[in-house]
Design a protein around this motif. Structure first.
Motif, PDB file in Angstrom:
ATOM      1  N   CYS A   1       0.829  -1.211   0.000  1.00 20.14           N
ATOM      2  CA  CYS A   1       0.000   0.000   0.000  1.00 20.14           C
ATOM      3  C   CYS A   1       0.861   1.258   0.000  1.00 20.14           C
ATOM      4  CB  CYS A   1      -0.922   0.008   1.211  1.00 20.14           C
ATOM      5  SG  CYS A   1      -2.209  -1.255   1.196  1.00 20.14           S
ATOM      6  N   VAL A   2       1.856   1.296   0.865  1.00 19.71           N
ATOM      7  CA  VAL A   2       2.694   2.486   0.971  1.00 19.71           C
ATOM      8  C   VAL A   2       3.473   2.719  -0.314  1.00 19.71           C
ATOM      9  CG1 VAL A   2       4.677   3.494   2.171  1.00 19.71           C
ATOM     10  CG2 VAL A   2       2.844   2.410   3.483  1.00 19.71           C
ATOM     11  N   SER A   3       3.983   1.646  -0.928  1.00 12.57           N
ATOM     12  CA  SER A   3       4.755   1.820  -2.168  1.00 12.57           C
ATOM     13  C   SER A   3       3.874   2.323  -3.303  1.00 12.57           C
ATOM     14  CB  SER A   3       5.435   0.507  -2.564  1.00 12.57           C
ATOM     15  OG  SER A   3       4.488  -0.499  -2.897  1.00 12.57           O
ATOM     16  N   ALA A   4       2.605   1.915  -3.323  1.00 13.11           N
ATOM     17  CA  ALA A   4       1.681   2.407  -4.350  1.00 13.11           C
ATOM     18  C   ALA A   4       1.421   3.898  -4.172  1.00 13.11           C
ATOM     19  CB  ALA A   4       0.367   1.629  -4.281  1.00 13.11           C
ATOM     20  N   ILE A   5       1.219   4.335  -2.934  1.00 13.48           N
ATOM     21  CA  ILE A   5       0.988   5.751  -2.663  1.00 13.48           C
ATOM     22  C   ILE A   5       2.241   6.561  -3.016  1.00 13.48           C
ATOM     23  CG2 ILE A   5       0.461   7.470  -0.891  1.00 13.48           C
ATOM     24  CD1 ILE A   5      -1.898   5.630  -1.379  1.00 13.48           C
TER      25      ILE A   5
END
Length: 352
Positions: free
Chosen positions: A161-165
């Motif tokens: 999730c964090v890498s996508a954001i």
């Protein structure tokens, strides 16, 4: 007493902690692990050593010292050293390290067993338990520096999730004020809280409830704990809603208070590419490949690039040729957002 916090404790709910309760204290002399010795498989300097712990009973506030004795004893056991070292090796090298199976006296032990053993020896360096030395041992090892550690790790739900954001995040107007970014989150829309987390992405992707794990052994560092048909479906679900426009009726996806995992890949393009490139499917595809898969060679990205270009230049029936030309059209918005979501569902984006 090592326990999860409860309503009668001042600690944060769900956080494992050492709590001393004088009203529960047994002030008599006690023996923990009576007669126990370290198994032969550990070899020198551990094998055969007694890890029996004799506790002289204390009363009142002095009783907390018994807890410190127990924790120190547990922390210095080779079983603990092995458990933590295996987790660290799994985190930084690859998944194929195991708990409790290595014979460190075997002259033909595997490279993985040898690295864990070296980490345990580093742990023993006085004063014991210097994680810095353990990490140094891992980072200087042939396993870490060789090809066997390359692209061997799967992102946890949080990392995914964090890498996508982060991948789509930049200031679109040169300022760093709220609302000026091409991608953002309030954090809550990823994890929720202990009362509502079942409806949130991290839980859907495999039960990753931040700060609220039932067991005090940490979340899995290997792919088996996170990757299945169901959890992969939930990862797709997350990137699809993340890439939707804020006005899309499906974006909230059951998240209380609205889905604040937001992105504007079209604004990102306008900020990064010259106007003439904005309607070039190849230029648009190449830009997103460069930010989603940094460091990858062109040869590795050929299939992904072809799929992205075809997506941009094909109508919704996936057959009819339909080049996108107007940057202000809904079709342009939908295709760019859909293409970015597609790339994030492909295998390489799930790798650390």
């Amino acid at each position: 007493l090592l326990s999860q916090s409860t309503s009668n404790s001042t600690n944060v709910p769900g956080v494992w902690a050492f709590n001393y309760r004088s009203d529960h204290q047994n002030a008599s002399n006690q023996v923990i692990f009576p007669g126990k010795t370290v198994p032969a498989r550990f070899g020198s300097p551990w094998a055969g050593n007694s890890y029996q712990l004799n506790i002289t009973g204390r009363s009142g506030t002095n009783g907390i010292q018994e807890g410190y004795q127990v924790l120190t004893n547990l922390a210095n056991l080779p079983f603990t050293e092995e458990f933590i070292c295996v987790k660290l090796c799994r985190l930084f090298v690859h998944d194929n390290f195991t708990h409790g199976e290595y014979d460190y006296t075997d002259p033909n032990m595997s490279a993985e067993a040898r690295l864990v053993h070296d980490c345990m020896l580093a742990w023993e360096t006085a004063p014991k338990g210097q994680i810095r030395l353990v990490l140094q041992t891992i980072f200087n090892s042939a396993l870490f520096r060789g090809q066997t550690a390359s692209m061997q790790k799967i992102k946890t739900p949080l990392e995914f999730c964090v890498s996508a954001i982060r991948a789509l995040r930049t200031s679109t107007n040169g300022t760093y004020l709220p609302g000026s970014y091409s991608s953002d989150t309030d954090g809550y829309s990823i994890s929720g809280d202990s009362r509502t987390a079942t409806a949130y992405p991290l839980n859907r992707m495999g039960g990753m409830l931040l700060f609220d794990r039932n067991d005090p052994n940490g979340y899995s560092e290997d792919a088996a704990g996170w990757i299945s048909a169901g959890t992969l479906t939930e990862r797709i679900r997350f990137v699809q809603t993340y890439c939707m426009t804020n006005s899309d009726s499906s974006k909230n996806d059951g998240i209380s208070g609205g889905n604040k995992n937001v992105s504007d890949p079209v604004a990102l393009l306008a900020n990064r590419l010259p106007p003439a490139s904005l309607t070039s499917a190849s230029a648009v595809a190449d830009y997103f490949l460069s930010i989603l898969f940094p460091g990858e060679g062109a040869a590795n990205m050929t299939l992904y690039r072809n799929a992205a270009i075809k997506f941009l230049n094909t109508a919704d029936d996936n057959v009819t040729s339909s080049p996108f030309v107007s940057t202000t059209s809904t079709t342009y918005q939908n295709r760019v957002r859909g293409m970015v979501a597609m790339l994030m569902t492909l295998q390489r984006f799930h790798e650390q």
